[in-house]
Design a protein around this motif. Structure first.
Motif, PDB file in Angstrom:
ATOM      1  N   LEU A 124       0.784  -0.870  -0.352  1.00  0.00           N
ATOM      2  CA  LEU A 124       0.027  -0.008  -0.262  1.00  0.00           C
ATOM      3  C   LEU A 124       1.136   1.044  -0.045  1.00  0.00           C
ATOM      4  N   LYS A 125       2.556   1.089   0.295  1.00  0.00           N
ATOM      5  CA  LYS A 125       3.299   2.319   0.155  1.00  0.00           C
ATOM      6  C   LYS A 125       3.342   2.812  -0.591  1.00  0.00           C
ATOM      7  N   TYR A 126       3.627   1.708  -2.274  1.00  0.00           N
ATOM      8  CA  TYR A 126       2.941   2.074  -3.269  1.00  0.00           C
ATOM      9  C   TYR A 126       2.202   1.761  -4.412  1.00  0.00           C
ATOM     10  N   PHE A 127       1.371   1.460  -3.634  1.00  0.00           N
ATOM     11  CA  PHE A 127      -0.200   1.357  -4.777  1.00  0.00           C
ATOM     12  C   PHE A 127      -1.265   2.166  -3.324  1.00  0.00           C
ATOM     13  N   PRO A 128      -1.401   2.760  -2.985  1.00  0.00           N
ATOM     14  CA  PRO A 128      -1.915   3.722  -1.729  1.00  0.00           C
ATOM     15  C   PRO A 128      -3.318   3.869  -1.259  1.00  0.00           C
ATOM     16  N   LYS A 129      -4.131   3.181  -3.197  1.00  0.00           N
ATOM     17  CA  LYS A 129      -5.300   4.013  -3.767  1.00  0.00           C
ATOM     18  C   LYS A 129      -5.756   2.720  -4.269  1.00  0.00           C
ATOM     19  N   ASN A 130      -5.339   1.407  -4.582  1.00  0.00           N
ATOM     20  CA  ASN A 130      -5.482   0.453  -5.458  1.00  0.00           C
ATOM     21  C   ASN A 130      -6.553  -0.121  -4.527  1.00  0.00           C
ATOM     22  N   GLU A 131      -7.842  -0.390  -4.689  1.00  0.00           N
ATOM     23  CA  GLU A 131      -8.884  -1.252  -3.956  1.00  0.00           C
ATOM     24  C   GLU A 131      -8.815  -2.622  -3.582  1.00  0.00           C
ATOM     25  N   SER A 132      -8.187  -3.518  -4.429  1.00  0.00           N
ATOM     26  CA  SER A 132      -8.026  -5.046  -4.926  1.00  0.00           C
ATOM     27  C   SER A 132      -7.562  -4.940  -3.268  1.00  0.00           C
ATOM     28  N   LEU A 133      -6.235  -4.124  -3.289  1.00  0.00           N
ATOM     29  CA  LEU A 133      -4.996  -4.518  -1.791  1.00  0.00           C
ATOM     30  C   LEU A 133      -6.047  -4.090  -1.076  1.00  0.00           C
ATOM     31  N   ILE A 134      -6.298  -2.565  -0.455  1.00  0.00           N
ATOM     32  CA  ILE A 134      -7.580  -2.142   0.655  1.00  0.00           C
ATOM     33  C   ILE A 134      -8.583  -3.430   1.234  1.00  0.00           C
ATOM     34  N   TYR A 135      -9.169  -3.753  -0.213  1.00  0.00           N
ATOM     35  CA  TYR A 135      -9.981  -5.319   0.396  1.00  0.00           C
ATOM     36  C   TYR A 135      -9.444  -6.328   0.689  1.00  0.00           C
ATOM     37  N   GLU A 136      -8.603  -6.516   0.128  1.00  0.00           N
ATOM     38  CA  GLU A 136      -7.714  -8.044   0.577  1.00  0.00           C
ATOM     39  C   GLU A 136      -6.729  -7.820   2.263  1.00  0.00           C
ATOM     40  N   TYR A 137      -6.639  -6.978   2.026  1.00  0.00           N
ATOM     41  CA  TYR A 137      -6.037  -6.113   3.656  1.00  0.00           C
ATOM     42  C   TYR A 137      -7.308  -6.104   4.803  1.00  0.00           C
ATOM     43  N   ALA A 138      -8.449  -5.552   4.599  1.00  0.00           N
ATOM     44  CA  ALA A 138      -9.597  -5.559   5.335  1.00  0.00           C
ATOM     45  C   ALA A 138      -9.396  -6.341   5.487  1.00  0.00           C
ATOM     46  N   VAL A 139     -10.046  -7.005   5.322  1.00  0.00           N
ATOM     47  CA  VAL A 139      -9.880  -8.672   4.880  1.00  0.00           C
ATOM     48  C   VAL A 139      -9.879  -9.915   6.346  1.00  0.00           C
ATOM     49  N   LEU A 140      -8.429  -9.178   5.459  1.00  0.00           N
ATOM     50  CA  LEU A 140      -7.590  -9.630   6.891  1.00  0.00           C
ATOM     51  C   LEU A 140      -7.496  -9.514   8.503  1.00  0.00           C
ATOM     52  N   LYS A 141      -8.003  -7.758   8.040  1.00  0.00           N
ATOM     53  CA  LYS A 141      -7.908  -7.313   9.524  1.00  0.00           C
ATOM     54  C   LYS A 141      -9.375  -8.273  10.190  1.00  0.00           C
ATOM     55  N   LYS A 142     -10.301  -8.101   9.665  1.00  0.00           N
ATOM     56  CA  LYS A 142     -11.387  -8.162  10.203  1.00  0.00           C
ATOM     57  C   LYS A 142     -11.507 -10.060  10.808  1.00  0.00           C
ATOM     58  N   LYS A 152     -10.463   1.383   9.466  1.00  0.00           N
ATOM     59  CA  LYS A 152      -9.428   2.409   9.189  1.00  0.00           C
ATOM     60  C   LYS A 152      -8.874   3.125   7.591  1.00  0.00           C
ATOM     61  N   LEU A 153      -8.584   1.123   7.091  1.00  0.00           N
ATOM     62  CA  LEU A 153      -8.423   0.556   6.005  1.00  0.00           C
ATOM     63  C   LEU A 153      -9.157   0.837   4.351  1.00  0.00           C
ATOM     64  N   LEU A 154     -10.548   1.476   5.012  1.00  0.00           N
ATOM     65  CA  LEU A 154     -11.673   1.167   4.603  1.00  0.00           C
ATOM     66  C   LEU A 154     -12.207   2.351   4.389  1.00  0.00           C
ATOM     67  N   THR A 155     -11.631   3.390   5.005  1.00  0.00           N
ATOM     68  CA  THR A 155     -12.520   5.326   4.674  1.00  0.00           C
ATOM     69  C   THR A 155     -11.188   5.927   3.582  1.00  0.00           C
ATOM     70  N   LYS A 156     -10.459   4.873   3.117  1.00  0.00           N
ATOM     71  CA  LYS A 156      -9.615   5.220   2.026  1.00  0.00           C
ATOM     72  C   LYS A 156     -10.995   5.600   0.985  1.00  0.00           C
ATOM     73  N   ILE A 157     -11.787   4.887   0.620  1.00  0.00           N
ATOM     74  CA  ILE A 157     -12.176   4.246  -0.414  1.00  0.00           C
ATOM     75  C   ILE A 157     -13.096   5.596  -0.660  1.00  0.00           C
ATOM     76  N   ASN A 158     -13.629   5.929  -1.996  1.00  0.00           N
ATOM     77  CA  ASN A 158     -14.518   6.802  -2.550  1.00  0.00           C
ATOM     78  C   ASN A 158     -16.004   5.702  -2.625  1.00  0.00           C
ATOM     79  N   VAL A 159     -16.414   6.210  -2.074  1.00  0.00           N
ATOM     80  CA  VAL A 159     -17.710   5.453  -2.255  1.00  0.00           C
ATOM     81  C   VAL A 159     -18.931   5.581  -2.909  1.00  0.00           C
TER      82      VAL A 159
END
Length: 212
Positions: A124-142, A152-159
């Motif tokens: 995410l440091k290299y691809f901070p807005k990539n939705e698939s990365l955010i999604y996968e990481y958020a699923v792992l955190k849950k 906190k991760l998901l707040t980066k998403i523009n709904v």
């Protein structure tokens, strides 16, 4: 890498030989000492050392390339080798989105959840807005009971703009599960204003949430 090892070893032997016999005092003794230590060191390493270690990355890369060229053999790849190979490759070229995804997923598959988190964070440091990365990481955190970290991760998403329906449902459902009702209401309004999804897609997300 093997060449670097040889250079370092020669320098060490050279300095140690100088310590034993100063060439200014006796060049002959220095030269004989240097050759003797060098020969002994290389002979010892030849019989006792792990020569494969210097060529391990190349051998792993060759093995993976052979197997990936034959899809039927993919299940033969050792996940540990994939992790080692990708970690080495991404150190040289971190701008590789699919490489980061594969690395993190392989870590998860082999039970290294903390290691997967580290790699998702780096990605995410290299691809901070990539939705698939955010999604996968958020699923792992849950999955690891880090709901607030996932939110906190998901707040980066523009709904209002995203087309990622699974991500939207996951985000809204997590807000519902954690009883963040104020945030949930705001995100539902943003979802309704999303022009990249049609009415049916929006209603389907809300239906799954049992909110419509």
């Amino acid at each position: 890498m093997f060449l670097i090892f040889l250079i370092i070893l020669c320098i060490v032997i050279f300095l140690f030989s100088i310590f034993l016999y100063n060439p200014k005092v006796s060049k002959k003794k220095f030269f004989i000492t240097f050759l003797y230590i060098s020969f002994s060191a290389f002979l010892f390493y030849f019989f006792k050392g792990n020569k494969e270690a210097f060529f391990f990355v190349n051998s792993v890369e060759e093995e993976i390339n052979k197997l990936t060229n034959n899809p039927k053999s993919l299940n033969e790849i050792n996940p540990q080798k994939i992790i080692f190979f990708l970690e080495s490759k991404l150190k040289k070229n971190p701008i590789d989105l699919e490489g980061w995804k594969l690395l993190a997923r392989t870590c998860l598959m082999t039970g290294y959840e903390q290691k997967a988190e580290v790699h998702y964070t780096k990605a995410l440091k290299y691809f901070p807005k990539n939705e698939s990365l955010i999604y996968e990481y958020a699923v792992l955190k849950k999955k690891t009971d880090q709901n607030q970290g996932a939110i906190k991760l998901l707040t980066k998403i523009n709904v209002k703009k995203t087309k990622h329906k699974d991500l939207l449902y996951f985000y809204l459902n997590l807000l519902k599960e954690t009883k963040n009702y104020d945030s949930l209401k705001k995100k539902i309004v943003e979802l309704q204003n999303n022009k990249n999804l049609d009415l049916y897609e929006k209603e389907n997300i809300l239906k799954k949430l049992e909110l419509n």
